[in-house]
Write a protein that holds these residues in place. Structure first.
Motif, PDB file in Angstrom:
ATOM      1  N   TYR A 201      25.068 -34.354  -3.639  1.00 15.03           N
ATOM      2  CA  TYR A 201      26.153 -34.016  -4.567  1.00 15.03           C
ATOM      3  C   TYR A 201      25.654 -34.106  -6.008  1.00 15.03           C
ATOM      4  CZ  TYR A 201      31.070 -33.690  -6.052  1.00 15.03           C
ATOM      5  OH  TYR A 201      32.265 -33.268  -6.587  1.00 15.03           O
ATOM      6  N   CYS A 202      24.830 -35.090  -6.296  1.00 16.18           N
ATOM      7  CA  CYS A 202      24.317 -35.271  -7.655  1.00 16.18           C
ATOM      8  C   CYS A 202      23.263 -34.232  -8.019  1.00 16.18           C
ATOM      9  CB  CYS A 202      23.718 -36.667  -7.805  1.00 16.18           C
ATOM     10  SG  CYS A 202      24.899 -38.019  -7.657  1.00 16.18           S
ATOM     11  N   GLU A 203      22.369 -33.940  -7.089  1.00 14.82           N
ATOM     12  CA  GLU A 203      21.205 -33.119  -7.413  1.00 14.82           C
ATOM     13  C   GLU A 203      21.322 -31.670  -6.960  1.00 14.82           C
ATOM     14  OE1 GLU A 203      18.091 -32.058  -9.259  1.00 14.82           O
ATOM     15  OE2 GLU A 203      18.467 -34.227  -9.232  1.00 14.82           O
ATOM     16  N   GLY A 204      22.027 -31.406  -5.859  1.00 14.18           N
ATOM     17  CA  GLY A 204      21.991 -30.069  -5.280  1.00 14.18           C
ATOM     18  C   GLY A 204      23.302 -29.324  -5.211  1.00 14.18           C
ATOM     19  N   ARG A 205      24.436 -30.010  -5.340  1.00 12.61           N
ATOM     20  CA  ARG A 205      25.727 -29.333  -5.206  1.00 12.61           C
ATOM     21  C   ARG A 205      26.105 -28.693  -6.544  1.00 12.61           C
ATOM     22  NH1 ARG A 205      31.096 -29.594  -6.091  1.00 12.61           N
ATOM     23  NH2 ARG A 205      32.510 -28.944  -4.408  1.00 12.61           N
ATOM     24  N   ILE A 206      26.080 -27.372  -6.603  1.00 11.76           N
ATOM     25  CA  ILE A 206      26.357 -26.669  -7.854  1.00 11.76           C
ATOM     26  C   ILE A 206      27.863 -26.515  -8.058  1.00 11.76           C
ATOM     27  CG2 ILE A 206      24.153 -25.476  -7.842  1.00 11.76           C
ATOM     28  CD1 ILE A 206      25.542 -23.013  -6.719  1.00 11.76           C
ATOM     29  N   LYS A 207      28.276 -26.460  -9.338  1.00 10.90           N
ATOM     30  CA  LYS A 207      29.690 -26.376  -9.685  1.00 10.90           C
ATOM     31  C   LYS A 207      29.905 -25.263 -10.707  1.00 10.90           C
ATOM     32  CE  LYS A 207      31.891 -30.197 -10.500  1.00 10.90           C
ATOM     33  NZ  LYS A 207      32.277 -31.508 -11.097  1.00 10.90           N
ATOM     34  N   GLN A 208      30.941 -24.482 -10.514  1.00  9.12           N
ATOM     35  CA  GLN A 208      31.236 -23.399 -11.444  1.00  9.12           C
ATOM     36  C   GLN A 208      31.514 -23.941 -12.840  1.00  9.12           C
ATOM     37  OE1 GLN A 208      34.584 -20.961 -10.319  1.00  9.12           O
ATOM     38  NE2 GLN A 208      33.964 -19.287 -11.639  1.00  9.12           N
ATOM     39  N   SER A 209      32.219 -25.069 -12.915  1.00  5.29           N
ATOM     40  CA  SER A 209      32.568 -25.641 -14.215  1.00  5.29           C
ATOM     41  C   SER A 209      31.341 -26.104 -15.001  1.00  5.29           C
ATOM     42  CB  SER A 209      33.532 -26.816 -14.034  1.00  5.29           C
ATOM     43  OG  SER A 209      32.935 -27.842 -13.256  1.00  5.29           O
ATOM     44  N   LEU A 210      30.209 -26.260 -14.322  1.00 11.02           N
ATOM     45  CA  LEU A 210      28.961 -26.661 -14.981  1.00 11.02           C
ATOM     46  C   LEU A 210      27.994 -25.492 -15.110  1.00 11.02           C
ATOM     47  CD1 LEU A 210      28.318 -30.117 -13.220  1.00 11.02           C
ATOM     48  CD2 LEU A 210      29.644 -29.640 -15.295  1.00 11.02           C
ATOM     49  N   GLY A 211      28.524 -24.276 -15.038  1.00 10.45           N
ATOM     50  CA  GLY A 211      27.667 -23.097 -15.135  1.00 10.45           C
ATOM     51  C   GLY A 211      26.814 -22.903 -13.904  1.00 10.45           C
ATOM     52  N   TRP A 212      27.361 -23.263 -12.746  1.00  8.46           N
ATOM     53  CA  TRP A 212      26.657 -23.176 -11.466  1.00  8.46           C
ATOM     54  C   TRP A 212      25.376 -24.014 -11.471  1.00  8.46           C
ATOM     55  CZ3 TRP A 212      29.802 -22.101  -7.883  1.00  8.46           C
ATOM     56  CH2 TRP A 212      30.771 -21.123  -8.034  1.00  8.46           C
ATOM     57  N   LEU A 213      25.472 -25.188 -12.067  1.00 10.28           N
ATOM     58  CA  LEU A 213      24.416 -26.187 -12.001  1.00 10.28           C
ATOM     59  C   LEU A 213      24.949 -27.414 -11.277  1.00 10.28           C
ATOM     60  CD1 LEU A 213      23.095 -26.056 -15.692  1.00 10.28           C
ATOM     61  CD2 LEU A 213      22.074 -24.932 -13.691  1.00 10.28           C
ATOM     62  N   SER A 214      24.057 -28.212 -10.743  1.00 13.25           N
ATOM     63  CA  SER A 214      24.464 -29.502 -10.195  1.00 13.25           C
ATOM     64  C   SER A 214      24.653 -30.483 -11.348  1.00 13.25           C
ATOM     65  CB  SER A 214      23.400 -30.023  -9.234  1.00 13.25           C
ATOM     66  OG  SER A 214      22.234 -30.403  -9.952  1.00 13.25           O
ATOM     67  N   PRO A 215      25.324 -31.621 -11.130  1.00 13.64           N
ATOM     68  CA  PRO A 215      25.479 -32.586 -12.222  1.00 13.64           C
ATOM     69  C   PRO A 215      24.159 -33.022 -12.850  1.00 13.64           C
ATOM     70  CG  PRO A 215      27.021 -33.101 -10.472  1.00 13.64           C
ATOM     71  CD  PRO A 215      26.143 -31.994  -9.960  1.00 13.64           C
ATOM     72  N   ASN A 216      23.156 -33.292 -12.031  1.00 13.66           N
ATOM     73  CA  ASN A 216      21.867 -33.703 -12.598  1.00 13.66           C
ATOM     74  C   ASN A 216      21.200 -32.572 -13.378  1.00 13.66           C
ATOM     75  OD1 ASN A 216      22.177 -36.232 -11.550  1.00 13.66           O
ATOM     76  ND2 ASN A 216      20.597 -36.045  -9.977  1.00 13.66           N
ATOM     77  N   GLU A 217      21.284 -31.342 -12.853  1.00 12.29           N
ATOM     78  CA  GLU A 217      20.721 -30.197 -13.580  1.00 12.29           C
ATOM     79  C   GLU A 217      21.440 -30.004 -14.904  1.00 12.29           C
ATOM     80  OE1 GLU A 217      19.268 -27.264  -9.928  1.00 12.29           O
ATOM     81  OE2 GLU A 217      21.349 -27.205 -10.618  1.00 12.29           O
ATOM     82  N   TYR A 218      22.748 -30.176 -14.902  1.00  8.63           N
ATOM     83  CA  TYR A 218      23.546 -30.002 -16.111  1.00  8.63           C
ATOM     84  C   TYR A 218      23.147 -31.049 -17.166  1.00  8.63           C
ATOM     85  CZ  TYR A 218      27.781 -29.435 -18.970  1.00  8.63           C
ATOM     86  OH  TYR A 218      28.667 -29.200 -19.988  1.00  8.63           O
ATOM     87  N   ARG A 219      22.967 -32.269 -16.727  1.00  8.48           N
ATOM     88  CA  ARG A 219      22.571 -33.320 -17.670  1.00  8.48           C
ATOM     89  C   ARG A 219      21.183 -33.055 -18.251  1.00  8.48           C
ATOM     90  NH1 ARG A 219      25.218 -39.139 -16.306  1.00  8.48           N
ATOM     91  NH2 ARG A 219      27.281 -38.363 -15.693  1.00  8.48           N
ATOM     92  N   ARG A 220      20.274 -32.601 -17.408  1.00  6.45           N
ATOM     93  CA  ARG A 220      18.948 -32.286 -17.908  1.00  6.45           C
ATOM     94  C   ARG A 220      18.990 -31.135 -18.905  1.00  6.45           C
ATOM     95  NH1 ARG A 220      17.345 -33.670 -12.448  1.00  6.45           N
ATOM     96  NH2 ARG A 220      17.489 -31.495 -11.743  1.00  6.45           N
ATOM     97  N   SER A 221      19.856 -30.146 -18.663  1.00  7.56           N
ATOM     98  CA  SER A 221      19.935 -29.006 -19.568  1.00  7.56           C
ATOM     99  C   SER A 221      20.450 -29.410 -20.944  1.00  7.56           C
ATOM    100  CB  SER A 221      20.842 -27.923 -18.976  1.00  7.56           C
ATOM    101  OG  SER A 221      22.225 -28.292 -19.033  1.00  7.56           O
ATOM    102  N   LEU A 222      21.202 -30.514 -21.008  1.00  5.17           N
ATOM    103  CA  LEU A 222      21.755 -30.998 -22.277  1.00  5.17           C
ATOM    104  C   LEU A 222      20.939 -32.134 -22.886  1.00  5.17           C
ATOM    105  CD1 LEU A 222      25.567 -30.997 -21.374  1.00  5.17           C
ATOM    106  CD2 LEU A 222      24.307 -29.274 -22.669  1.00  5.17           C
ATOM    107  N   GLY A 223      19.872 -32.517 -22.204  1.00  5.79           N
ATOM    108  CA  GLY A 223      19.025 -33.578 -22.727  1.00  5.79           C
ATOM    109  C   GLY A 223      19.511 -34.973 -22.429  1.00  5.79           C
TER     110      GLY A 223
END
Length: 226
Positions: A201-223
């Protein structure tokens, strides 16, 4: 979700086409149609409840600003398992969790302590819960006071006041738990699979509200994460 997964894999097709093919093939998500009464940790007014600082506004502008927490029960033929999770409202990420065979104070304290160990330096998040007894005993209060967490509680018997955590548990059970045969799975194996799903869920589950990124991917994209 299927359309977004296909795009990530390099398969180009319109969302309408994906919906049409899925409809033709009878493919649809499996969701529970009936909801039974869930586990409740309410033990009466064992101590004074803090103010509801959230008021059903679960928006957070950055990580470790607003956490929600609760305990949910899983019943399988081998017995019962309980999950205590701390969810960050910034991106819906379960930042910490504990799984056990009983809904004890130790279970909820351990999930909170794990969340605290991972929060950003200087953060002072609100931690919002229902009025369960676990969140009103001295051990929980001491952790909050020592770590600078601001306690917040829902009104008595008002699940919408903690809707962000209820929604997380609902998605978790629809995707991981319901519509599966657990008859040959022991409690330890069940707990291991549940832990694995939460990591996914943290690393691989993508979400539309996060631009189709997972929570961890989203956090990395924002630094916010390396």
């Amino acid at each position: 979700m299927i359309w977004a997964r296909m795009r990530r894999a390099g398969v180009r097709a319109s969302e309408k086409r994906v919906r049409r093919v899925m409809a033709q093939e009878g493919l649809r998500p499996a969701y529970a149609r009936r909801r039974r009464r869930g586990y409740s940790s309410y033990e009466g007014e064992v101590s004074r409840a803090p103010e509801n600082l959230v008021a059903r506004d679960f928006h957070a502008d950055r990580p470790d600003e607003l956490w929600v927490t609760d305990v949910t029960e899983f019943r399988v033929p081998a017995g019962r398992a309980y999950l205590s999770a701390v969810v960050d409202c910034f991106d819906g990420k379960p930042v910490a969790w504990s799984i056990g065979r009983r809904p004890t104070k130790r279970l909820v304290n351990s999930s909170l302590q794990a969340a605290v160990s991972r929060m950003r330096p200087g953060a002072t998040p609100i931690v919002h819960s229902d009025r369960g007894g676990h969140y009103r005993w001295p051990e929980w209060i001491e952790i909050c006071d020592r770590c600078g967490l601001r306690r917040s509680m829902s009104a008595k018997g008002c699940s919408p006041d903690n809707a962000a955590c209820e929604g997380f548990f609902g998605r978790l059970k629809n995707e991981f738990f319901y519509h599966r045969d657990w008859s040959e799975v022991g409690i330890e194996e069940f707990a291991s699979r549940l832990d694995g799903y939460l990591r996914y869920y943290c690393e691989g589950r993508i979400k539309q509200s996060l631009g189709w990124l997972s929570p961890n991917e989203y956090r990395r994209s924002l630094g916010y994460a390396a």
